[in-house]
Design an enzyme around this catalytic site. Structure first.
Site, PDB file in Angstrom:
ATOM      1  CD1 TRP A  95      -3.136   1.296   0.954  1.00 50.51           C
ATOM      2  CD2 TRP A  95      -1.647   2.483   2.057  1.00 50.51           C
ATOM      3  NE1 TRP A  95      -3.580   2.739   1.267  1.00 50.51           N
ATOM      4  CE2 TRP A  95      -2.512   3.246   1.994  1.00 50.51           C
ATOM      5  CE3 TRP A  95      -0.328   2.845   2.949  1.00 50.51           C
ATOM      6  CZ2 TRP A  95      -2.573   4.372   2.690  1.00 50.51           C
ATOM      7  CZ3 TRP A  95      -0.530   4.180   3.580  1.00 50.51           C
ATOM      8  CH2 TRP A  95      -1.624   4.847   3.308  1.00 50.51           C
ATOM      9  CB  ALA A 108      -4.230  -2.833   0.700  1.00 50.64           C
ATOM     10  CG  ASP A 109      -6.909   3.420   0.197  1.00 53.62           C
ATOM     11  OD1 ASP A 109      -5.920   4.043   0.716  1.00 53.62           O
ATOM     12  OD2 ASP A 109      -8.163   3.802   0.389  1.00 53.62           O
ATOM     13  CB  ILE A 110      -9.844   1.710   4.401  1.00 50.20           C
ATOM     14  CG1 ILE A 110      -9.090   0.309   5.229  1.00 50.20           C
ATOM     15  CG2 ILE A 110     -11.127   1.441   5.341  1.00 50.20           C
ATOM     16  CD1 ILE A 110      -9.569  -0.873   5.323  1.00 50.20           C
ATOM     17  N   GLY A 111     -10.258   3.446   1.916  1.00 52.74           N
ATOM     18  CA  GLY A 111     -11.081   4.339   1.205  1.00 52.74           C
ATOM     19  C   GLY A 111     -11.601   4.085  -0.035  1.00 52.74           C
TER      20      GLY A 111
END
Length: 293
Positions: A223, A242-245
């Site tokens: 990430w 993998a970015d939550i946003g």
DNA sequence: AACCAGGAGGAAT
DNA sequence: ATTCCTCATGGT
């Protein structure tokens, strides 16, 4: 004091740029004058360039001003790179017109990818941001920069690698860093000071080569490496799964019950290649609370 | 009051 | 090669 005027090919909405950059409390943004102070290095010389918007989204132009006349040319080139003034957005918008991102792109029309003001600072910020909600992450970063960095003409520079490399974990714990974050940050800085890692040298390499190199550094996972390519170097085709946003933005866009799996994300993103960085950027914008009406 | 947050490393499977 | 656990602390 020097100034320089630059015309840019639209669409390019600098007010949306300022809106996004103002999320970071370290950025010195003046909405009324439509300007921002940009701290950059010309070699090892720090300088602050004022960037002011003059035109409109479809006829954008800018006025730059700085103090050190002898470094003007390099500074102007660096600012052009940071603000991506040589990359017309029109054909990128066209590319997304036939995709699921059509509406998001038209809502945020003319939003360019803006590079972090310094590649090392980009990595530092990424490490601090890992696994933290944005507002606390920005607070934490600002604490760090204002404690160990330096100020010039009202703008803040991140602590130099030489400064960070000498810090003790405990000094960062006092700023609410976790022990691991502190170790990551100090360790990365020591690698750079010892010339075991040269961020400038990476610029000539491919995305995958750079990821392979950076992921070997303790504290840098995929990430962080992808975000470095995206915001540190301005590479156009990164999609940090993998970015939550981004996961939350996709969940909202596709009206999913849960966040998408990385396999689903790969499928969604197929049509967005080779401008995945812009897909990422506009997806982030689509869930930015400050820009949601 | 739990659960999540623009992850990563290390241990346990 | 995957899956699980922990990390610090603020925001919601």
């Amino acid at each position: 004091m020097w100034t320089e005027s630059i015309d840019v090919i639209g669409p390019y909405n600098f007010d949306l740029v300022l809106d996004r950059l103002s999320n970071d409390p370290l950025h010195v943004v003046d909405f009324h004058n439509r300007s921002i102070k940009v701290p950059i290095f010309s070699g090892t010389i720090p300088m602050v360039i004022q960037v002011e918007a003059l035109g409109s989204t479809d006829a954008p132009s800018f006025r730059l001003s700085g103090s050190l006349g002898e470094h003007k040319e390099a500074a102007v080139d660096r600012i052009k790179d940071i603000f991506q003034w040589n990359l017309p957005l029109e054909h990128i918008h066209k590319h997304f017109e036939s995709t699921m991102l059509k509406d998001i792109f038209s809502e945020h029309r003319g939003t360019p990818l803006i590079l972090d003001f310094d590649p090392y600072g980009c990595l530092v910020k990424c490490i601090v941001h890992q696994q933290l909600n944005l507002s606390f992450a920005y607070t934490l970063t600002a604490q760090y920069v204002k404690t160990y960095g330096f100020e010039m003409d009202g703008a803040w520079f991140y602590p130099l690698p030489e400064t960070a490399a000498r810090l003790e974990v405990e000094q960062l714990r006092e700023l609410q860093f976790s022990t691991r974050k502190a170790e990551y940050l100090i360790g990365l800085s020591q690698l750079i000071v010892n010339k075991e890692l040269d961020l400038e040298e990476l610029k000539g390499q491919s995305d995958t080569e750079i990821i392979d190199t950076l992921v070997k550094v303790r504290g840098i996972g995929r990430w962080t490496a992808e975000n470095f390519l995206l915001f540190g170097l301005g590479r156009p085709n990164l999609f940090p799964v993998a970015d939550i946003g981004i996961q939350n933005a996709l969940k909202k866009l596709y009206k999913l019950e849960q966040k998408p799996t990385k396999e689903e994300m790969e499928v969604f993103s197929q049509n967005w290649d080779p401008y995945l960085s812009y897909a990422s950027l506009y997806l982030w914008r689509s869930i930015d609370k400050r820009s949601e009406k």
